[in-house]
Write an enzyme that holds these catalytic residues in place. Structure first.
Site, PDB file in Angstrom:
ATOM      1  N   GLY A  27       1.026  -1.226   0.099  1.00 44.64           N
ATOM      2  CA  GLY A  27      -0.014  -0.096   0.062  1.00 44.64           C
ATOM      3  C   GLY A  27       0.728   1.363   0.144  1.00 44.64           C
ATOM      4  N   ASP A  43       1.683  -4.165  11.583  1.00 43.85           N
ATOM      5  CA  ASP A  43       1.476  -5.430  10.759  1.00 43.85           C
ATOM      6  C   ASP A  43       0.559  -6.039  11.710  1.00 43.85           C
ATOM      7  OD1 ASP A  43       3.529  -7.207   8.660  1.00 43.85           O
ATOM      8  OD2 ASP A  43       2.014  -8.235   9.915  1.00 43.85           O
ATOM      9  N   PHE A  54      -9.157  -5.650   4.468  1.00 47.82           N
ATOM     10  CA  PHE A  54      -8.828  -5.895   2.971  1.00 47.82           C
ATOM     11  C   PHE A  54      -7.151  -6.655   3.125  1.00 47.82           C
ATOM     12  CE2 PHE A  54     -11.796  -2.386   2.847  1.00 47.82           C
ATOM     13  CZ  PHE A  54     -12.333  -2.647   1.752  1.00 47.82           C
ATOM     14  N   TYR A  98      -3.705 -19.198  -2.811  1.00 53.50           N
ATOM     15  CA  TYR A  98      -4.313 -17.954  -2.683  1.00 53.50           C
ATOM     16  C   TYR A  98      -5.746 -18.118  -2.229  1.00 53.50           C
ATOM     17  CZ  TYR A  98      -6.979 -13.477  -3.552  1.00 53.50           C
ATOM     18  OH  TYR A  98      -7.536 -12.290  -3.646  1.00 53.50           O
ATOM     19  N   LYS A 119      -8.036 -17.922   1.416  1.00 55.63           N
ATOM     20  CA  LYS A 119      -9.227 -17.215   1.822  1.00 55.63           C
ATOM     21  C   LYS A 119     -10.296 -18.081   2.073  1.00 55.63           C
ATOM     22  CE  LYS A 119      -7.862 -12.951   0.349  1.00 55.63           C
ATOM     23  NZ  LYS A 119      -8.341 -11.614   1.006  1.00 55.63           N
ATOM     24  N   ASN A 162     -12.754  -9.672 -10.600  1.00 53.35           N
ATOM     25  CA  ASN A 162     -11.561  -8.914 -10.818  1.00 53.35           C
ATOM     26  C   ASN A 162     -11.628  -7.207 -10.780  1.00 53.35           C
ATOM     27  OD1 ASN A 162     -11.048 -11.592 -11.908  1.00 53.35           O
ATOM     28  ND2 ASN A 162      -9.033 -10.904 -12.784  1.00 53.35           N
ATOM     29  N   PHE A 180      -1.107 -14.586 -21.148  1.00 52.07           N
ATOM     30  CA  PHE A 180      -0.639 -16.001 -20.636  1.00 52.07           C
ATOM     31  C   PHE A 180      -1.697 -17.071 -21.062  1.00 52.07           C
ATOM     32  CE2 PHE A 180       1.067 -13.036 -16.862  1.00 52.07           C
ATOM     33  CZ  PHE A 180       2.257 -12.756 -17.499  1.00 52.07           C
ATOM     34  N   GLY A 201      -1.830 -21.483 -11.815  1.00 54.09           N
ATOM     35  CA  GLY A 201      -2.833 -21.283 -10.972  1.00 54.09           C
ATOM     36  C   GLY A 201      -4.054 -20.505 -11.603  1.00 54.09           C
TER      37      GLY A 201
HETATM   38  N1  LIG Z   1      -7.424  -6.793  -6.602  1.00 53.36           N
HETATM   39  C1  LIG Z   1      -8.499  -7.818  -6.954  1.00 53.36           C
HETATM   40  O1  LIG Z   1      -9.040  -7.930  -7.998  1.00 53.36           O
HETATM   41  C2  LIG Z   1      -8.989  -8.452  -5.878  1.00 53.36           C
HETATM   42  C3  LIG Z   1     -10.096  -9.473  -6.249  1.00 53.36           C
HETATM   43  C4  LIG Z   1     -10.941 -10.064  -5.368  1.00 53.36           C
HETATM   44  C5  LIG Z   1     -10.244 -10.198  -3.870  1.00 53.36           C
HETATM   45  N2  LIG Z   1      -9.176  -8.968  -3.803  1.00 53.36           N
HETATM   46  C6  LIG Z   1      -8.738  -9.076  -2.114  1.00 53.36           C
HETATM   47  O2  LIG Z   1      -9.080  -7.679  -1.953  1.00 53.36           O
HETATM   48  C7  LIG Z   1      -8.105  -7.093  -0.763  1.00 53.36           C
HETATM   49  C8  LIG Z   1      -7.534  -5.819  -1.389  1.00 53.36           C
HETATM   50  O3  LIG Z   1      -7.008  -6.052  -2.599  1.00 53.36           O
HETATM   51  P1  LIG Z   1      -5.852  -5.108  -3.360  1.00 53.36           P
HETATM   52  O4  LIG Z   1      -5.887  -5.517  -4.586  1.00 53.36           O
HETATM   53  O5  LIG Z   1      -6.354  -3.743  -2.771  1.00 53.36           O
HETATM   54  O6  LIG Z   1      -4.545  -5.525  -2.526  1.00 53.36           O
HETATM   55  P2  LIG Z   1      -3.320  -4.620  -2.168  1.00 53.36           P
HETATM   56  O7  LIG Z   1      -1.967  -5.370  -2.071  1.00 53.36           O
HETATM   57  O8  LIG Z   1      -3.205  -3.187  -3.132  1.00 53.36           O
HETATM   58  O9  LIG Z   1      -3.954  -3.978  -0.436  1.00 53.36           O
HETATM   59  C9  LIG Z   1      -3.539  -4.574   0.496  1.00 53.36           C
HETATM   60  C10 LIG Z   1      -3.045  -3.800   1.516  1.00 53.36           C
HETATM   61  O10 LIG Z   1      -2.992  -4.478   2.784  1.00 53.36           O
HETATM   62  C11 LIG Z   1      -1.673  -4.080   3.262  1.00 53.36           C
HETATM   63  N3  LIG Z   1      -1.153  -5.352   4.041  1.00 53.36           N
HETATM   64  C12 LIG Z   1      -0.975  -6.564   3.378  1.00 53.36           C
HETATM   65  N4  LIG Z   1      -0.303  -7.444   4.519  1.00 53.36           N
HETATM   66  C13 LIG Z   1      -0.649  -6.788   5.763  1.00 53.36           C
HETATM   67  C14 LIG Z   1      -0.234  -7.102   7.054  1.00 53.36           C
HETATM   68  N5  LIG Z   1       0.240  -8.543   7.375  1.00 53.36           N
HETATM   69  N6  LIG Z   1      -0.552  -6.131   8.016  1.00 53.36           N
HETATM   70  C15 LIG Z   1      -0.995  -4.796   7.515  1.00 53.36           C
HETATM   71  N7  LIG Z   1      -1.178  -4.563   6.424  1.00 53.36           N
HETATM   72  C16 LIG Z   1      -1.064  -5.430   5.245  1.00 53.36           C
HETATM   73  C17 LIG Z   1      -0.815  -3.855   2.180  1.00 53.36           C
HETATM   74  O11 LIG Z   1       0.292  -2.941   2.450  1.00 53.36           O
HETATM   75  C18 LIG Z   1      -1.890  -3.025   1.312  1.00 53.36           C
HETATM   76  O12 LIG Z   1      -1.846  -1.676   1.613  1.00 53.36           O
HETATM   77  C19 LIG Z   1      -7.300  -8.532  -0.632  1.00 53.36           C
HETATM   78  O13 LIG Z   1      -7.660  -9.021   0.449  1.00 53.36           O
HETATM   79  C20 LIG Z   1      -7.391  -9.199  -1.929  1.00 53.36           C
HETATM   80  O14 LIG Z   1      -7.441 -10.598  -1.588  1.00 53.36           O
HETATM   81  C21 LIG Z   1      -8.836  -8.354  -4.487  1.00 53.36           C
HETATM   82  O1  LIG Z   2       0.333  -9.707 -18.238  1.00 52.20           O
HETATM   83  C1  LIG Z   2      -0.630 -10.203 -18.107  1.00 52.20           C
HETATM   84  C2  LIG Z   2      -1.407 -10.358 -16.934  1.00 52.20           C
HETATM   85  C3  LIG Z   2      -2.508 -11.111 -16.798  1.00 52.20           C
HETATM   86  N1  LIG Z   2      -2.843 -12.092 -17.734  1.00 52.20           N
HETATM   87  C4  LIG Z   2      -4.136 -12.606 -17.503  1.00 52.20           C
HETATM   88  O2  LIG Z   2      -5.370 -11.937 -17.155  1.00 52.20           O
HETATM   89  C5  LIG Z   2      -6.214 -12.560 -16.347  1.00 52.20           C
HETATM   90  C6  LIG Z   2      -6.180 -11.709 -15.228  1.00 52.20           C
HETATM   91  O3  LIG Z   2      -5.296 -11.771 -14.580  1.00 52.20           O
HETATM   92  P1  LIG Z   2      -5.021 -10.653 -13.256  1.00 52.20           P
HETATM   93  O4  LIG Z   2      -5.353  -9.213 -13.481  1.00 52.20           O
HETATM   94  O5  LIG Z   2      -3.687 -11.017 -12.769  1.00 52.20           O
HETATM   95  O6  LIG Z   2      -6.105 -11.048 -12.218  1.00 52.20           O
HETATM   96  P2  LIG Z   2      -6.229 -12.705 -11.586  1.00 52.20           P
HETATM   97  O7  LIG Z   2      -5.265 -13.374 -11.680  1.00 52.20           O
HETATM   98  O8  LIG Z   2      -7.592 -13.142 -12.259  1.00 52.20           O
HETATM   99  O9  LIG Z   2      -6.700 -12.212 -10.099  1.00 52.20           O
HETATM  100  C7  LIG Z   2      -7.425 -11.147  -9.800  1.00 52.20           C
HETATM  101  O10 LIG Z   2      -8.696 -11.517  -9.434  1.00 52.20           O
HETATM  102  C8  LIG Z   2      -9.034 -12.410  -8.587  1.00 52.20           C
HETATM  103  C9  LIG Z   2     -10.577 -12.761  -8.576  1.00 52.20           C
HETATM  104  O11 LIG Z   2     -10.949 -13.253  -9.682  1.00 52.20           O
HETATM  105  C10 LIG Z   2      -8.528 -11.959  -7.176  1.00 52.20           C
HETATM  106  O12 LIG Z   2      -8.815 -12.847  -6.190  1.00 52.20           O
HETATM  107  C11 LIG Z   2      -6.840 -11.654  -7.309  1.00 52.20           C
HETATM  108  O13 LIG Z   2      -6.741 -11.263  -6.001  1.00 52.20           O
HETATM  109  C12 LIG Z   2      -6.762 -10.776  -8.506  1.00 52.20           C
HETATM  110  O14 LIG Z   2      -5.269 -10.663  -8.285  1.00 52.20           O
HETATM  111  C13 LIG Z   2      -5.523 -13.863 -16.165  1.00 52.20           C
HETATM  112  O15 LIG Z   2      -5.968 -14.716 -17.046  1.00 52.20           O
HETATM  113  C14 LIG Z   2      -4.012 -13.720 -16.390  1.00 52.20           C
HETATM  114  O16 LIG Z   2      -3.550 -14.972 -16.634  1.00 52.20           O
HETATM  115  C15 LIG Z   2      -2.286 -11.887 -18.882  1.00 52.20           C
HETATM  116  O17 LIG Z   2      -2.487 -12.578 -19.742  1.00 52.20           O
HETATM  117  N2  LIG Z   2      -1.152 -11.226 -18.962  1.00 52.20           N
END
Ligand SMILES: NC(=O)c1ccc[n+]([C@@H]2O[C@H](COP(=O)([O-])OP(=O)(O)OC[C@H]3O[C@@H](n4cnc5c(N)ncnc54)[C@H](O)[C@@H]3O)[C@@H](O)[C@H]2O)c1
Ligand SMILES: O=c1ccn([C@@H]2O[C@H](COP(=O)(O)OP(=O)(O)O[C@H]3O[C@H](CO)[C@@H](O)[C@H](O)[C@H]3O)[C@@H](O)[C@H]2O)c(=O)[nH]1
Length: 323
Positions: A34, A49, A71, A139, A143, A168, A206, A283
């Site tokens: 973050g 942490d 989060f 991952y 969860k 996503n 990918f 994965g």
């Molecule tokens: N980005 C997506 O597409 C997506 C999709 C589904 C679920 N999620 C979930 O949503 C949440 C937020 O995702 P994001 O994309 O904003 O991730 P992010 O990495 O941007 O945010 C996570 C935050 O948590 C903090 N953090 C991590 N570990 C910590 C710890 N041990 N103690 C204190 N702080 C800690 C990091 O510094 C960061 O600010 C995550 O739980 C992720 O699994 C994300």
């Molecule tokens: O350079 C790249 C990056 C990604 N991908 C593909 O794009 C798709 C989306 O990938 P990415 O944006 O990395 O998201 P995901 O791996 O689908 O995972 C996201 O979405 C999940 C929910 O579906 C969340 O739980 C995860 O935290 C979040 O990272 C996947 O098929 C990847 O293989 C590519 O082909 N090229």
């Protein structure tokens, strides 16, 4: 006061910006992924942490916390396959610590960031919450283990929770002030836009042999602002006693392949991407698309922004970054 753990991260900072307009917000974040600059000035901040039990104990003693939004996590599918220790520690162990501290201090309201990755490889067009969970990467497994803890703690200790399984997340805040910024970036939309803005040589696709119409992975992209809104609705529902101990999907219900997302980015930006086909990433499931009817029916939430709007907001933000 609402404690937002991971509130300096991508999705957390968008939620904090909207939540802090009406509520007192305290953010706990270790800044591992973050950014302090993403944090709304109205929120209080503690750097720390979740694995530090003493810090959590002090935090819950000092602040009048009525609910926790969680989060913080390690959240990269590919990394979790090669580095599962990090995922079980930073997700399962850290969340266990958080819940233990909450229960000790009689804080019972909890909103959890879960994921579509809990479903694994569902052979179904639109995934609803009745579909069996069977994660195919550490991952998603981490969860799901947390969701199990929530159910058990709900039964035994009266914990009241809502788990939101996002698909996503993408896009940036309407103000243009915050957006998605990870180092290194691994997510598809920011990678394409970083390439189009000129800081990346190319975009790698990918895997082109998935059982999808064009062979590339299909995902359901949801605007980060729609996710933030769902959190605020869920918090109100939990605090008012309307619902508790529920799991909801958050998605748009529309699936787009990697190739379609690249084309959409080209349309929004008017620029042409240099695309390279490469191996599958470990994965990755082929298709993940949500049915989000349950939260629409029970809480009145529905995604409002489509893929083009998501990319437009992200592009506005990326164009203004100094890389
Ligand atoms: N980005 C997506 O597409 C997506 C999709 C589904 C679920 N999620 C979930 O949503 C949440 C937020 O995702 P994001 O994309 O904003 O991730 P992010 O990495 O941007 O945010 C996570 C935050 O948590 C903090 N953090 C991590 N570990 C910590 C710890 N041990 N103690 C204190 N702080 C800690 C990091 O510094 C960061 O600010 C995550 O739980 C992720 O699994 C994300
Ligand atoms: O350079 C790249 C990056 C990604 N991908 C593909 O794009 C798709 C989306 O990938 P990415 O944006 O990395 O998201 P995901 O791996 O689908 O995972 C996201 O979405 C999940 C929910 O579906 C969340 O739980 C995860 O935290 C979040 O990272 C996947 O098929 C990847 O293989 C590519 O082909 N090229």
């Amino acid at each position: 006061m609402i404690l937002v753990v991971g509130g300096a991260g991508y999705i957390g900072s968008h939620l904090v910006k909207d939540l802090a307009a009406n509520r007192e917000v305290l953010v706990l974040d270790n800044l591992s992924t973050g950014h302090l600059v993403s944090l709304d000035y109205k929120a209080d901040f503690v750097e720390g942490d979740l694995r530090d039990a003493t810090l959590l104990d002090n935090l819950f003693s000092k602040y009048p916390i009525e609910a926790v939004m969680h989060f913080a996590a390690a959240s990269l599918v590919g990394e979790s396959v090669s580095h599962p220790l990090k995922y079980y520690e930073n997700n399962v162990v850290a969340t266990f610590n958080l819940l233990k501290a909450m229960l000790k201090h009689d804080v019972k309201n909890f909103i959890f960031s879960s994921t579509a990755a809990t479903y694994g490889l569902p052979d179904i067009e639109h995934i609803d919450e009745t579909v069996a969970t069977a994660p195919i990467n550490p991952y998603g497994q981490s969860k799901l283990m947390i969701e199990q803890m929530l159910a058990d703690f709900g039964n035994a200790y009266g914990l009241q929770y809502i788990a939101l399984r996002y698909f996503n997340a993408a896009g940036a805040h309407e103000t243009g002030e915050i957006g998605e910024s990870h180092t290194p970036e691994t997510h598809l939309i920011p990678i394409i836009l970083q390439h189009l803005v000129g800081v990346r040589e190319k975009v790698s696709v990918f895997g082109t042999d998935y059982a999808t119409p064009d062979g590339t992975c299909v995902r359901d992209y949801i605007h980060v602002t729609d996710i933030a809104k769902a959190h605020i609705i869920a918090l109100d529902a939990l605090l008012s006693g309307k619902v508790k101990n529920e799991i909801y999907n958050l998605g748009n219900g529309q699936g787009y392949s990697v190739k379609e997302v690249i084309t959409a980015c080209e349309m929004v930006t008017g620029l042409k991407a240099r695309v390279e086909e490469s191996e599958r990433r470990a994965g990755d499931p082929g298709r993940l698309v949500a049915a989000s009817k349950k939260i629409e029916t029970e809480l009145g939430w529905k995604a409002e922004q489509n893929l083009m709007q998501i990319i437009e907001s992200a592009w506005k933000w990326h164009k203004n970054q100094r890389y």
